[in-house]
Motif scaffolding. Structure first.
Motif, mmCIF file in Angstrom:
data_model
loop_
_atom_site.group_PDB
_atom_site.id
_atom_site.type_symbol
_atom_site.label_atom_id
_atom_site.label_comp_id
_atom_site.label_asym_id
_atom_site.label_seq_id
_atom_site.Cartn_x
_atom_site.Cartn_y
_atom_site.Cartn_z
ATOM 1 N N VAL A 292 -5.437 -1.388 -8.070
ATOM 2 C CA VAL A 292 -6.614 -0.571 -8.432
ATOM 3 C C VAL A 292 -6.925 0.392 -7.295
ATOM 4 O O VAL A 292 -7.193 1.578 -7.515
ATOM 5 C CB VAL A 292 -7.830 -1.469 -8.748
ATOM 6 N N SER A 293 -6.837 -0.143 -6.073
ATOM 7 C CA SER A 293 -7.110 0.694 -4.913
ATOM 8 C C SER A 293 -6.129 1.875 -4.852
ATOM 9 O O SER A 293 -6.523 3.025 -4.603
ATOM 10 C CB SER A 293 -7.006 -0.189 -3.670
ATOM 11 N N ARG A 294 -4.857 1.588 -5.114
ATOM 12 C CA ARG A 294 -3.852 2.672 -5.085
ATOM 13 C C ARG A 294 -4.083 3.661 -6.231
ATOM 14 O O ARG A 294 -3.959 4.877 -6.063
ATOM 15 C CB ARG A 294 -2.445 2.067 -5.175
ATOM 16 N N LEU A 295 -4.417 3.110 -7.396
ATOM 17 C CA LEU A 295 -4.637 3.980 -8.555
ATOM 18 C C LEU A 295 -5.848 4.882 -8.332
ATOM 19 O O LEU A 295 -5.832 6.062 -8.695
ATOM 20 C CB LEU A 295 -4.822 3.110 -9.806
ATOM 21 N N ARG A 296 -6.880 4.332 -7.707
ATOM 22 C CA ARG A 296 -8.049 5.165 -7.396
ATOM 23 C C ARG A 296 -7.644 6.332 -6.503
ATOM 24 O O ARG A 296 -8.111 7.457 -6.683
ATOM 25 C CB ARG A 296 -9.112 4.334 -6.682
ATOM 26 N N ARG A 297 -6.783 6.038 -5.534
ATOM 27 C CA ARG A 297 -6.344 7.126 -4.643
ATOM 28 C C ARG A 297 -5.589 8.190 -5.422
ATOM 29 O O ARG A 297 -5.754 9.380 -5.208
ATOM 30 C CB ARG A 297 -5.491 6.563 -3.504
ATOM 31 N N GLU B 112 0.833 -1.213 0.000
ATOM 32 C CA GLU B 112 0.000 0.000 0.000
ATOM 33 C C GLU B 112 0.866 1.261 0.000
ATOM 34 O O GLU B 112 0.458 2.310 -0.502
ATOM 35 C CB GLU B 112 -0.918 0.023 1.228
ATOM 36 N N MET B 113 2.036 1.166 0.603
ATOM 37 C CA MET B 113 2.941 2.327 0.649
ATOM 38 C C MET B 113 3.645 2.537 -0.691
ATOM 39 O O MET B 113 4.459 3.438 -0.838
ATOM 40 C CB MET B 113 3.993 2.140 1.746
ATOM 41 N N GLY B 114 3.373 1.650 -1.631
ATOM 42 C CA GLY B 114 3.909 1.865 -2.975
ATOM 43 C C GLY B 114 5.010 0.913 -3.386
ATOM 44 O O GLY B 114 5.575 1.062 -4.474
#
Lengths: 102, 244
Positions: B206-211, B95-97
């Motif tokens: 997808v979750s990260r891209l949405r953010r 999640e941190m990339g």
């Protein structure tokens, strides 16, 4: 006198240059660990255990990682007997292994 | 892999640095070691780095914070290598990339394979998009993605940094707007591999891209979930040639 059979450890050939030095440092740990235990220096024991855990199997020595895990956990709860047992197993292991590079 | 890919290993244990350094050097990489956050920054200031292998437990800074900071200002792929191998640690790391997460102890040959895979992913573009849109400029919902420079711009013109995986995923979406794409297709197109059971890579990306796109995950406007099928990029997409 009966001699103990050597424990053959297969190590990646690409680690041939550095595996002996790694074991030499674990030999030094066999001196440093009891010293730390004698001084109740559980922070140092935690750190040494943590590093053994992280590196041992990477160099091909799974038991060093396993002993490191146990030393780190035992240092957390200051279990002197468990640490003592691990050090003894480490000394035995280092004195009894034969490396084959594959 | 390029002939001289430069890997930066950040770990406070010199024997881990030696293990990775020696093994990767034997396998054709240039390797530099740093033992803390300051060392990481010093190397990045002075040298071009292709990938960072990052330990989480460093003496001066939390590796997760370093990972997040690194991701916020660059696209250098990051592989976390850590003794903190619990599932939650891995999820937080991704999640941190981070582009991948390998628990210690690790086999250097596995690390080598993962490094090659991440480098391949971050560079090699999927076959179905690499041939025709390498010079493209996409516009959608006020946003702009400049493919040659890999820059994403908000409607206000601010730059948003994307990881290699996020960039590849967005590019796939922009190439297939308003079409349902399965997780399998997304993974194949963006990462060049097939999905495995319980593989949540695409969902997390997808979750990260949405953010990044400021798309509300509870009620997304751009990347919509299609239950039991996959995702759809729901926007008109305009494509022109980049001037870069």
């Amino acid at each position: 006198m009966e001699t103990k059979a050597k424990l053959v450890i297969k190590v990646d050939k690409d680690l041939e240059d550095i595996a002996p030095g790694y074991l030499e440092n674990r030999g030094k740990d066999c001196v440093l660990l009891p010293q730390a235990l004698e001084q109740n220096d559980f922070d140092s024991l935690k750190m040494m255990g943590h590093r053994m855990k992280g590196s041992g199997a990477g160099y091909g020595f799974q038991l060093i990682s396993d002993l490191g895990t146990r030393i780190e956990q035992a240092a957390h709860v200051q279990d002197r007997q468990e640490i003592h047992d691990c050090i003894r197993q480490l000394v035995d292991y280092l004195g009894n292994i034969e490396i084959v590079y594959v | 892999m390029a002939a001289s890919d430069h890997i930066l290993v950040v770990d406070d244990d010199p024997e881990i640095c030696k293990l990775v350094g020696d093994f990767f050097h034997k396998n054709g990489f240039q390797v530099t070691s740093a033992h803390n956050g300051k060392g990481l920054q010093d190397v990045l200031d002075r040298q071009k780095v292709d990938l960072v292998v990052l330990d989480l437990m460093l003496p001066d800074e939390d590796g997760l914070v370093l990972c997040r900071n690194l991701r916020s200002r660059s696209n250098i792929p990051v592989i976390i290598l850590s003794s903190r191998g619990e599932e939650m640690d891995r999820i937080i790391g991704l999640e941190m990339g981070a582009d991948d997460y390998i628990p210690k102890p690790f086999h250097p040959r596995e690390l080598l394979a993962r490094v090659k895979s991440v480098l391949r992913r971050s560079r090699a573009l999927p076959d179905d998009v690499s041939e025709d849109d390498s010079g493209a400029l996409y516009r959608f919902a006020g946003w702009t993605l400049d493919v040659p420079t890999r820059q994403l711009y908000t409607p206000a013109g601010d730059k948003i940094f994307l990881s290699g995986g996020e960039f590849a995923l967005l590019r796939v979406f922009l190439n297939h707007p308003n079409k349902i794409l399965t997780r399998d297709q997304l993974l194949t197109f963006s990462h060049g591999r097939e999905i495995e059971p319980y593989d949540r890579t695409i969902d997390m990306q997808v979750s990260r891209l949405r953010r990044r796109l400021r798309d509300d995950p509870k009620s997304p406007e751009l990347i919509k979930t299609v239950r039991s099928l996959g995702y759809v990029f729901s926007s008109r997409v305009e494509r022109t040639e980049s001037k870069k």
